[in-house]
Design a protein around this motif. Sequence first.
Motif, short mmCIF file in Angstrom:
data_model
loop_
_atom_site.label_atom_id
_atom_site.label_comp_id
_atom_site.label_asym_id
_atom_site.label_seq_id
_atom_site.Cartn_x
_atom_site.Cartn_y
_atom_site.Cartn_z
N SER A 45 -4.12 -1.64 8.15
CA SER A 45 -4.53 -0.26 8.39
C SER A 45 -5.83 -0.01 7.63
CB SER A 45 -3.46 0.71 7.89
OG SER A 45 -3.95 2.05 7.90
N VAL A 46 -6.65 0.89 8.17
CA VAL A 46 -7.83 1.30 7.40
C VAL A 46 -7.39 1.94 6.08
CG1 VAL A 46 -9.30 1.59 9.42
CG2 VAL A 46 -7.96 3.54 8.59
N GLY A 47 -6.15 2.47 6.06
CA GLY A 47 -5.63 3.09 4.84
C GLY A 47 -5.45 2.12 3.70
N ALA A 48 -5.48 0.81 3.97
CA ALA A 48 -5.43 -0.17 2.89
C ALA A 48 -6.71 -0.16 2.08
CB ALA A 48 -5.20 -1.56 3.47
N HIS A 49 -7.77 0.44 2.63
CA HIS A 49 -9.08 0.44 1.97
C HIS A 49 -9.57 1.83 1.62
CE1 HIS A 49 -9.61 -3.83 2.96
NE2 HIS A 49 -8.95 -3.51 4.07
N ILE A 50 -9.01 2.85 2.27
CA ILE A 50 -9.43 4.22 1.97
C ILE A 50 -8.18 5.09 1.90
CG2 ILE A 50 -9.94 4.65 4.43
CD1 ILE A 50 -12.18 6.60 3.37
N THR A 51 -7.59 5.14 0.72
CA THR A 51 -6.37 5.92 0.50
C THR A 51 -6.67 7.40 0.66
OG1 THR A 51 -5.60 4.26 -1.06
CG2 THR A 51 -4.52 6.40 -1.14
N ILE A 52 -5.72 8.12 1.25
CA ILE A 52 -5.89 9.56 1.43
C ILE A 52 -4.83 10.31 0.61
CG2 ILE A 52 -6.92 9.38 3.71
CD1 ILE A 52 -4.19 10.10 4.91
N PRO A 53 -5.10 11.57 0.25
CA PRO A 53 -4.08 12.37 -0.43
C PRO A 53 -2.80 12.42 0.39
CG PRO A 53 -6.19 13.54 -0.34
CD PRO A 53 -6.33 12.34 0.53
N PHE A 54 -1.68 12.37 -0.29
CA PHE A 54 -0.34 12.40 0.31
C PHE A 54 -0.01 11.13 1.10
CE2 PHE A 54 -1.87 16.91 0.30
CZ PHE A 54 -1.12 17.33 -0.78
N GLY A 55 -0.91 10.16 1.09
CA GLY A 55 -0.67 8.92 1.81
C GLY A 55 -0.50 7.72 0.90
N GLY A 56 -0.17 7.96 -0.35
CA GLY A 56 -0.09 6.87 -1.32
C GLY A 56 0.93 5.80 -0.96
N VAL A 57 2.08 6.21 -0.40
CA VAL A 57 3.13 5.24 -0.09
C VAL A 57 2.69 4.34 1.07
CG1 VAL A 57 5.51 4.95 0.70
CG2 VAL A 57 4.95 6.75 -0.95
N LEU A 58 2.22 4.94 2.15
CA LEU A 58 1.79 4.15 3.30
C LEU A 58 0.57 3.29 2.96
CD1 LEU A 58 1.83 3.33 6.27
CD2 LEU A 58 0.53 5.40 6.80
N CYS A 59 -0.44 3.91 2.35
CA CYS A 59 -1.66 3.16 2.03
C CYS A 59 -1.38 2.07 1.00
CB CYS A 59 -2.74 4.11 1.51
SG CYS A 59 -3.30 5.33 2.73
N GLY A 60 -0.52 2.37 0.03
CA GLY A 60 -0.18 1.37 -0.98
C GLY A 60 0.54 0.17 -0.40
N SER A 61 1.48 0.42 0.52
CA SER A 61 2.21 -0.70 1.12
C SER A 61 1.31 -1.51 2.04
CB SER A 61 3.43 -0.18 1.89
OG SER A 61 3.06 0.69 2.96
N LYS A 62 0.39 -0.85 2.75
CA LYS A 62 -0.53 -1.58 3.62
C LYS A 62 -1.53 -2.40 2.79
CE LYS A 62 0.77 -0.58 7.82
NZ LYS A 62 1.20 -1.65 8.77
N ALA A 63 -1.95 -1.86 1.64
CA ALA A 63 -2.85 -2.62 0.77
C ALA A 63 -2.14 -3.86 0.23
CB ALA A 63 -3.33 -1.73 -0.37
N ALA A 64 -0.88 -3.72 -0.13
CA ALA A 64 -0.12 -4.87 -0.61
C ALA A 64 0.03 -5.91 0.49
CB ALA A 64 1.26 -4.41 -1.08
N PHE A 65 0.29 -5.47 1.72
CA PHE A 65 0.45 -6.41 2.83
C PHE A 65 -0.85 -7.14 3.12
CE2 PHE A 65 1.33 -6.97 7.60
CZ PHE A 65 1.93 -8.20 7.39
N GLU A 66 -1.98 -6.44 3.00
CA GLU A 66 -3.26 -7.12 3.21
C GLU A 66 -3.52 -8.16 2.13
OE1 GLU A 66 -6.80 -5.42 4.44
OE2 GLU A 66 -5.90 -4.13 5.99
N ALA A 67 -3.10 -7.88 0.89
CA ALA A 67 -3.26 -8.88 -0.17
C ALA A 67 -2.39 -10.10 0.12
CB ALA A 67 -2.88 -8.27 -1.53
N PHE A 68 -1.16 -9.89 0.59
CA PHE A 68 -0.30 -10.99 1.01
C PHE A 68 -1.01 -11.80 2.10
CE2 PHE A 68 4.38 -10.03 -0.15
CZ PHE A 68 4.01 -9.52 -1.39
N SER A 69 -1.61 -11.10 3.05
CA SER A 69 -2.26 -11.76 4.19
C SER A 69 -3.45 -12.60 3.73
CB SER A 69 -2.72 -10.72 5.22
OG SER A 69 -1.62 -9.98 5.73
#
Length: 296
Positions: A140-164
């Motif tokens: 998700s683009v949210g893995a790179h640009i976190t938005i307010p109230f989106g910490g859970v989704l953006c954080g999990s997508k950032a972790a998945f991109e690091a795994f990738s």
Amino acid sequence: MNSDRKQVLVTGASSGIGRATVLHLSASGMRVFAACRRAEDGAALQDASATPERLTPVILDVTRQETIDACRAFIATESGGRLDAIVNNAGVGTSTPMEVVPLETVRAAFEVNVFGQLAVIQAFLPLLPRGSGRIINLGSVGAHITIPFGGVLCGSKAAFEAFSDALRMELRPLGIHVSIIQPGSIKTPAVDKTLGSVEEAISQWPEAGRARYGALFRRFSARARARETGGSEPDIVARTIHLALTAPQPQTRYPTGKDARMLTLVPRILPDRTLDFLRQKMLGLPTQFDVPREPP
């Protein structure tokens, strides 16, 4: 990797991006194993497909290892022990202030968006051929640009991109490509699941949380819903996935859909404070520090 006769597993296939991807890949000539949690969703996919003979529904819940194991055994038999690609699309989202989000909600999101993805990769990777296998992970683009109230989704997508990223480097010597798809604003039913009922969500917060964030969350949700419902159709992501599966030298990342390229670029070039200002402004939130807030 040509389309004809290739065998691909797509998770999270029942709706949205997953559904569009299954229908597009099977129409292109690939044999697609469409992983859904419910049998009726798989049957609906076959009914909607112009090429149902190339679409095989399978039951798979990424949070239940027994369904992953059963699905692997079935696909190994049906495919002759060879799977050309895995498309990891299953995912969940939620929008909540970090101060009040229940920890079980955070754990559940990471269970699907991170641990469940890894469980699928570990189970099916041995079926991928050396020298030509591919893994396509939906980020998700949210893995790179976190938005307010989106910490859970953006954080999990950032972790998945690091795994990738780690997986891509580890599989390089085996000749297996790993690509990350980074959707921007995409018009799918997922927006209703992610944003949900705003008033119902606020009512479940502690009183202090309602006072702090109620008005801001209402404003954010209205802006976020408008952006997503005005986004690109899921077919654009399906076409990008097809490109990642068939390009002779696939890219490591594919921003796709409305605003995706811009939202993955600006975090690399703007200072944090400037980026914070733009994010707050885009979502209709106060841009100054310590602004008095409206009543909840």
